[in-house]
Design a protein around this motif. Sequence first.
Motif, short mmCIF file in Angstrom:
data_model
loop_
_atom_site.label_atom_id
_atom_site.label_comp_id
_atom_site.label_asym_id
_atom_site.label_seq_id
_atom_site.Cartn_x
_atom_site.Cartn_y
_atom_site.Cartn_z
N PRO A 124 0.84 -1.21 0.00
CA PRO A 124 0.00 0.00 0.00
C PRO A 124 0.87 1.26 0.00
O PRO A 124 2.02 1.24 0.48
CB PRO A 124 -0.80 -0.13 1.31
CG PRO A 124 -0.79 -1.59 1.61
CD PRO A 124 0.52 -2.11 1.12
N GLU A 125 0.34 2.34 -0.49
CA GLU A 125 1.10 3.59 -0.57
C GLU A 125 1.58 4.02 0.81
O GLU A 125 0.80 4.02 1.79
CB GLU A 125 0.22 4.69 -1.17
CG GLU A 125 0.96 6.00 -1.38
CD GLU A 125 0.10 7.06 -2.04
OE1 GLU A 125 0.55 8.21 -2.16
OE2 GLU A 125 -1.05 6.72 -2.43
N GLY A 126 2.83 4.33 0.91
CA GLY A 126 3.41 4.80 2.17
C GLY A 126 3.89 3.69 3.08
O GLY A 126 4.50 3.96 4.12
N VAL A 127 3.62 2.41 2.73
CA VAL A 127 3.99 1.28 3.58
C VAL A 127 5.28 0.65 3.07
O VAL A 127 5.46 0.47 1.86
CB VAL A 127 2.86 0.23 3.61
CG1 VAL A 127 3.30 -1.02 4.39
CG2 VAL A 127 1.60 0.83 4.23
N GLU A 128 6.15 0.32 3.99
CA GLU A 128 7.35 -0.45 3.64
C GLU A 128 7.62 -1.46 4.74
O GLU A 128 7.13 -1.34 5.86
CB GLU A 128 8.56 0.47 3.46
CG GLU A 128 8.91 1.32 4.67
CD GLU A 128 10.09 2.22 4.42
OE1 GLU A 128 11.13 1.70 3.95
OE2 GLU A 128 10.00 3.43 4.71
N LEU A 129 8.37 -2.51 4.40
CA LEU A 129 8.72 -3.56 5.35
C LEU A 129 10.24 -3.62 5.51
O LEU A 129 10.97 -3.54 4.52
CB LEU A 129 8.20 -4.91 4.84
CG LEU A 129 6.69 -5.06 4.70
CD1 LEU A 129 6.35 -6.37 4.02
CD2 LEU A 129 6.00 -4.97 6.05
N ARG A 130 10.66 -3.77 6.76
CA ARG A 130 12.08 -3.89 7.03
C ARG A 130 12.31 -4.97 8.08
O ARG A 130 11.45 -5.21 8.93
CB ARG A 130 12.66 -2.58 7.57
CG ARG A 130 12.62 -1.41 6.61
CD ARG A 130 13.26 -0.19 7.24
NE ARG A 130 13.11 1.01 6.43
CZ ARG A 130 13.48 2.22 6.84
NH1 ARG A 130 14.03 2.36 8.04
NH2 ARG A 130 13.32 3.27 6.06
N PRO A 131 13.47 -5.61 8.07
CA PRO A 131 13.81 -6.53 9.15
C PRO A 131 14.18 -5.73 10.40
O PRO A 131 14.54 -4.54 10.32
CB PRO A 131 15.01 -7.30 8.60
CG PRO A 131 15.66 -6.32 7.66
CD PRO A 131 14.52 -5.55 7.04
N GLU A 180 16.66 -10.95 11.76
CA GLU A 180 16.51 -10.96 10.30
C GLU A 180 15.09 -11.36 9.90
O GLU A 180 14.53 -10.83 8.94
CB GLU A 180 17.53 -11.90 9.66
CG GLU A 180 18.95 -11.37 9.63
CD GLU A 180 19.11 -10.20 8.67
OE1 GLU A 180 18.24 -10.02 7.80
OE2 GLU A 180 20.10 -9.47 8.80
N LEU A 181 14.51 -12.29 10.63
CA LEU A 181 13.16 -12.74 10.31
C LEU A 181 12.08 -11.88 10.97
O LEU A 181 10.94 -11.85 10.49
CB LEU A 181 12.98 -14.20 10.72
CG LEU A 181 13.85 -15.21 9.97
CD1 LEU A 181 13.56 -16.63 10.43
CD2 LEU A 181 13.65 -15.10 8.46
N THR A 182 12.41 -11.23 12.08
CA THR A 182 11.46 -10.29 12.69
C THR A 182 11.21 -9.17 11.69
O THR A 182 12.14 -8.51 11.23
CB THR A 182 12.03 -9.73 14.00
OG1 THR A 182 12.13 -10.80 14.96
CG2 THR A 182 11.13 -8.64 14.57
N THR A 183 9.96 -8.96 11.36
CA THR A 183 9.60 -8.05 10.27
C THR A 183 8.78 -6.87 10.80
O THR A 183 7.83 -7.06 11.57
CB THR A 183 8.81 -8.80 9.19
OG1 THR A 183 9.61 -9.90 8.72
CG2 THR A 183 8.49 -7.89 8.02
N VAL A 184 9.15 -5.67 10.37
CA VAL A 184 8.53 -4.44 10.85
C VAL A 184 7.84 -3.73 9.68
O VAL A 184 8.41 -3.60 8.60
CB VAL A 184 9.60 -3.50 11.46
CG1 VAL A 184 8.94 -2.27 12.06
CG2 VAL A 184 10.43 -4.24 12.50
N ALA A 185 6.62 -3.28 9.92
CA ALA A 185 5.88 -2.49 8.93
C ALA A 185 5.98 -1.01 9.31
O ALA A 185 5.75 -0.64 10.47
CB ALA A 185 4.42 -2.92 8.88
N LEU A 186 6.32 -0.20 8.34
CA LEU A 186 6.41 1.24 8.53
C LEU A 186 5.38 1.95 7.66
O LEU A 186 5.08 1.51 6.55
CB LEU A 186 7.80 1.76 8.16
CG LEU A 186 9.00 1.27 8.99
CD1 LEU A 186 9.51 -0.08 8.48
CD2 LEU A 186 10.12 2.30 8.97
N VAL A 187 4.82 3.02 8.18
CA VAL A 187 3.91 3.88 7.43
C VAL A 187 4.51 5.28 7.41
O VAL A 187 4.74 5.88 8.46
CB VAL A 187 2.50 3.90 8.05
CG1 VAL A 187 1.62 4.92 7.32
CG2 VAL A 187 1.87 2.52 8.00
N ASP A 188 4.80 5.75 6.21
CA ASP A 188 5.43 7.07 6.05
C ASP A 188 6.68 7.19 6.91
O ASP A 188 6.94 8.23 7.54
CB ASP A 188 4.44 8.19 6.37
CG ASP A 188 3.25 8.18 5.43
OD1 ASP A 188 3.42 7.80 4.25
OD2 ASP A 188 2.14 8.54 5.87
#
Length: 281
Positions: A124-131, A180-188
């Motif tokens: 979705p717009e503005g969303v990114e995933l990072r470890p 590395e497997l723990t996954t974080v969702a960021l918004v903006d």
Amino acid sequence: MTFELSGAHPARHHRVLVAETADGEVVGTAQTGIAHDSPRPGQGYVNAYVDPARRGLGAGRLLLGAAEEHLAARSAVDSYAWVLDEPAHRAFAERNGYRPGRSAHFLRLDLTAAALPALPQALPEGVELRPATAFAADPRPLFEIDSESTADEPGDVQADLDDYEDWLTHTWHNPSLDKELTTVALVDGRAVAFSAARTDGATRYGSAMTGTLRAFRGRGLAKLAKNTSLHRARAAGYTEAFTGNDSGNDPMLAINRWFGYEICATETHYTRELGTQWPSN
């Protein structure tokens, strides 16, 4: 076990007790201490286990008695115990004055056979995933998500995560946490949800906590983070995934059914008010 003992918060008064026969055979163990992060003081815990082949020797009752003495000496008013949902275990708890409360499920997912939900082709717009490794320099945003999520998690004993240094010691630096497997969702650019993963470094993957900041719930961000983590775990060679949910946590149970998890065991939280007389039977 070594990490848990050596790094336990002093206010937790965590102890591991062992029962052995006269000739030195270990037949049982119990873990006991104080839920120091509970907003209600005096909440103790004891979880006792006896080798099924060595039951009937009185080891369980001795362990339970020693654990309750440890708790009472540290001003505990209640003793909580997780009890497997099996007749023998329930009967033992009730014979010793414990009464049932909420229940919880253990769930298992076979990563070698499960058809995990497909990952979205575009976020979705503005969303990114990072470890979680992306937050190595400053993991406080993950602490804030964990704190809000833990406060809202259903259960008999609530917990307040308000000690960042303690969280760093016991959660962030836990050797089983796979960053590395723990996954974080960021918004903006702001971390708002995560799915924390613990592994044995070989075949087993476990969900430690999946949660979202209150203001960002209802967007599927935690589900997205967990799905991504599971896909990455399977690609890394993990074959089994485990998680646990309070039986009344319908939203998370629904998410885990969507992933394909199946209940593999159930346990019930039993409690006894300390200071009351032990049953005579």
